[in-house]
Write a protein that holds these residues in place. Structure first.
Motif, PDB file in Angstrom:
ATOM      1  N   ALA A 120       0.914  -1.057   0.046  1.00 54.02           N
ATOM      2  CA  ALA A 120       0.045   0.015  -0.143  1.00 54.02           C
ATOM      3  C   ALA A 120       1.066   1.179  -0.053  1.00 54.02           C
ATOM      4  O   ALA A 120       2.081   1.335   0.504  1.00 54.02           O
ATOM      5  N   PHE A 121       0.364   2.435  -0.397  1.00 57.40           N
ATOM      6  CA  PHE A 121       1.197   3.743  -0.509  1.00 57.40           C
ATOM      7  C   PHE A 121       0.398   4.743   0.228  1.00 57.40           C
ATOM      8  O   PHE A 121      -0.785   4.794   0.403  1.00 57.40           O
ATOM      9  N   ASP A 122       1.338   5.431   1.093  1.00 56.06           N
ATOM     10  CA  ASP A 122       0.759   6.580   1.951  1.00 56.06           C
ATOM     11  C   ASP A 122       1.070   7.804   1.564  1.00 56.06           C
ATOM     12  O   ASP A 122       0.663   8.853   2.093  1.00 56.06           O
ATOM     13  N   GLY A 123       1.388   7.831   0.225  1.00 55.99           N
ATOM     14  CA  GLY A 123       1.649   9.269  -0.310  1.00 55.99           C
ATOM     15  C   GLY A 123       3.203   9.689  -0.604  1.00 55.99           C
ATOM     16  O   GLY A 123       3.645  10.236  -1.457  1.00 55.99           O
ATOM     17  N   VAL A 124       3.993   8.837   0.109  1.00 50.10           N
ATOM     18  CA  VAL A 124       5.534   9.100   0.065  1.00 50.10           C
ATOM     19  C   VAL A 124       5.991   7.698  -0.027  1.00 50.10           C
ATOM     20  O   VAL A 124       6.967   7.447  -0.784  1.00 50.10           O
ATOM     21  N   ASN A 125       5.697   6.914   0.931  1.00 47.99           N
ATOM     22  CA  ASN A 125       6.269   5.498   1.101  1.00 47.99           C
ATOM     23  C   ASN A 125       5.185   4.242   0.677  1.00 47.99           C
ATOM     24  O   ASN A 125       4.013   4.464   0.831  1.00 47.99           O
ATOM     25  N   MET A 126       6.060   3.253   0.215  1.00 51.14           N
ATOM     26  CA  MET A 126       5.405   1.919  -0.141  1.00 51.14           C
ATOM     27  C   MET A 126       5.474   0.947   1.151  1.00 51.14           C
ATOM     28  O   MET A 126       6.487   0.948   1.657  1.00 51.14           O
ATOM     29  N   TRP A 127       4.418   0.455   1.743  1.00 53.73           N
ATOM     30  CA  TRP A 127       4.381  -0.565   2.536  1.00 53.73           C
ATOM     31  C   TRP A 127       4.138  -1.820   2.341  1.00 53.73           C
ATOM     32  O   TRP A 127       3.204  -2.167   1.777  1.00 53.73           O
ATOM     33  N   VAL A 128       4.917  -2.794   2.838  1.00 48.09           N
ATOM     34  CA  VAL A 128       4.911  -3.927   2.148  1.00 48.09           C
ATOM     35  C   VAL A 128       4.865  -5.011   3.571  1.00 48.09           C
ATOM     36  O   VAL A 128       5.615  -5.051   4.262  1.00 48.09           O
ATOM     37  N   THR A 129       3.780  -5.767   3.596  1.00 43.75           N
ATOM     38  CA  THR A 129       3.519  -6.784   4.486  1.00 43.75           C
ATOM     39  C   THR A 129       4.277  -8.117   4.349  1.00 43.75           C
ATOM     40  O   THR A 129       4.509  -8.547   3.147  1.00 43.75           O
ATOM     41  N   ASN A 130       5.229  -8.465   5.208  1.00 43.22           N
ATOM     42  CA  ASN A 130       6.178  -9.557   5.119  1.00 43.22           C
ATOM     43  C   ASN A 130       5.359 -10.486   6.045  1.00 43.22           C
ATOM     44  O   ASN A 130       5.613 -10.798   7.101  1.00 43.22           O
ATOM     45  N   ARG A 131       4.588 -11.588   5.275  1.00 44.04           N
ATOM     46  CA  ARG A 131       3.777 -12.463   6.086  1.00 44.04           C
ATOM     47  C   ARG A 131       4.589 -13.551   7.181  1.00 44.04           C
ATOM     48  O   ARG A 131       4.208 -13.734   7.878  1.00 44.04           O
ATOM     49  N   ASN A 132       5.735 -13.900   6.488  1.00 52.39           N
ATOM     50  CA  ASN A 132       6.644 -14.964   7.220  1.00 52.39           C
ATOM     51  C   ASN A 132       7.639 -14.056   8.301  1.00 52.39           C
ATOM     52  O   ASN A 132       8.242 -14.915   8.976  1.00 52.39           O
ATOM     53  N   SER A 133       7.529 -12.680   8.207  1.00 54.32           N
ATOM     54  CA  SER A 133       8.505 -12.234   9.138  1.00 54.32           C
ATOM     55  C   SER A 133       7.873 -11.417  10.377  1.00 54.32           C
ATOM     56  O   SER A 133       8.527 -10.955  11.106  1.00 54.32           O
ATOM     57  N   ASN A 134       6.446 -11.157  10.037  1.00 56.45           N
ATOM     58  CA  ASN A 134       5.806 -10.653  10.966  1.00 56.45           C
ATOM     59  C   ASN A 134       6.038  -9.151  11.258  1.00 56.45           C
ATOM     60  O   ASN A 134       6.379  -8.603  12.239  1.00 56.45           O
ATOM     61  N   SER A 135       6.438  -8.568  10.090  1.00 55.14           N
ATOM     62  CA  SER A 135       6.790  -7.015  10.105  1.00 55.14           C
ATOM     63  C   SER A 135       6.480  -6.442   8.767  1.00 55.14           C
ATOM     64  O   SER A 135       5.689  -7.202   7.549  1.00 55.14           O
ATOM     65  N   VAL A 136       6.496  -5.206   8.618  1.00 55.20           N
ATOM     66  CA  VAL A 136       6.275  -4.338   7.476  1.00 55.20           C
ATOM     67  C   VAL A 136       7.440  -3.660   6.927  1.00 55.20           C
ATOM     68  O   VAL A 136       8.086  -3.019   7.853  1.00 55.20           O
TER      69      VAL A 136
END
Length: 231
Positions: free
Chosen positions: A12-28
């Protein structure tokens, strides 16, 4: 290419950055859109699946921990962790509330975006998975019942139930029509949002899984033949 965590799922995009969900790392993984520079990697809950932006915060659906991690987009700070149903999968924003499809519970949790307060829980079917907003209604696909439930966003009233193809697992809006990806029959059902009429059913590739709109065309990912269909 830029490295992220294990099994990157949604973006997803917040207007500046892209956020990527890491399913098997429990992080973004947060990447600056302009140059792909790594900005930060906030920790979230178990098995983060989908993600949505409310204009201030990113909402990350944690499929394995039955909650949503809400992170401030400006600095990644944890804001709150509202509880939802079991096995949450999809999420969408209606301008006021976040709607979370709970795959294992057959319902949708509606949360007020401003403070995470539970607004209502709506029964959908057996396995709601994907969700999209048309400006007035929320459309929720049920991948095991092969239909889409349309709810009025303002009060949660069920407006319409529409039969589509086999295993509808993704959905997107083009400003006039809803495009429903039918994973097991390799088609997309196009439904006019104004009156729920079926406009067309079009063939795509083998086992379509994802869909996104670029302002002119729909892009559909085909999981089993490693292609993308542009329609």
């Amino acid at each position: 290419e830029t490295a992220v965590g294990l099994y990157p799922d949604a973006i997803a995009f917040d207007g500046v950055n892209m956020w990527v969900t890491n399913r098997n790392s429990n992080s973004v993984s947060v990447l600056r859109a302009s140059d792909c520079t790594h900005v930060m990697t906030p920790t979230v809950g178990s098995l983060p699946f989908r993600i949505a932006f409310d204009g201030a915060n990113m909402w990350v659906v944690n499929n394995g921990s039955a909650n949503v991690s809400v992170l401030r987009a400006s600095d990644g700070a944890h804001v709150m962790t509202p509880t939802v149903g079991t096995g949450p999968c999809g999420i969408a924003f209606d301008g006021v509330n976040m709607w979370v499809a709970n795959c294992a519970d057959g319902n949708v949790s509606v949360l007020r975006a401003s403070d995470g307060t539970h607004v209502m829980t709506l029964t959908v079917g057996s396995t709601p998975i994907a969700i999209a907003f048309d400006g007035a209604n929320m459309w929720v696909t049920d991948m095991d019942s092969d239909y889409v439930s349309v709810f009025r966003a303002s009060d949660g009233t069920l407006v319409k139930t529409i039969n589509v193809g086999d295993k509808p697992s993704a959905i997107a809006f083009d400003g006039a029509n809803m495009w429903v990806v039918n994973e097991l029959d390799d088609t997309v059902s196009i439904i006019r949002a104004a009156d729920f009429a079926l406009v067309d059913t079009i063939p795509v590739g083998d086992r379509p899984l994802g869909i996104a709109f670029d302002g002119a065309y729909m892009w559909i990912t085909n999981g089993d033949d490693n292609t993308v269909s542009k329609r």
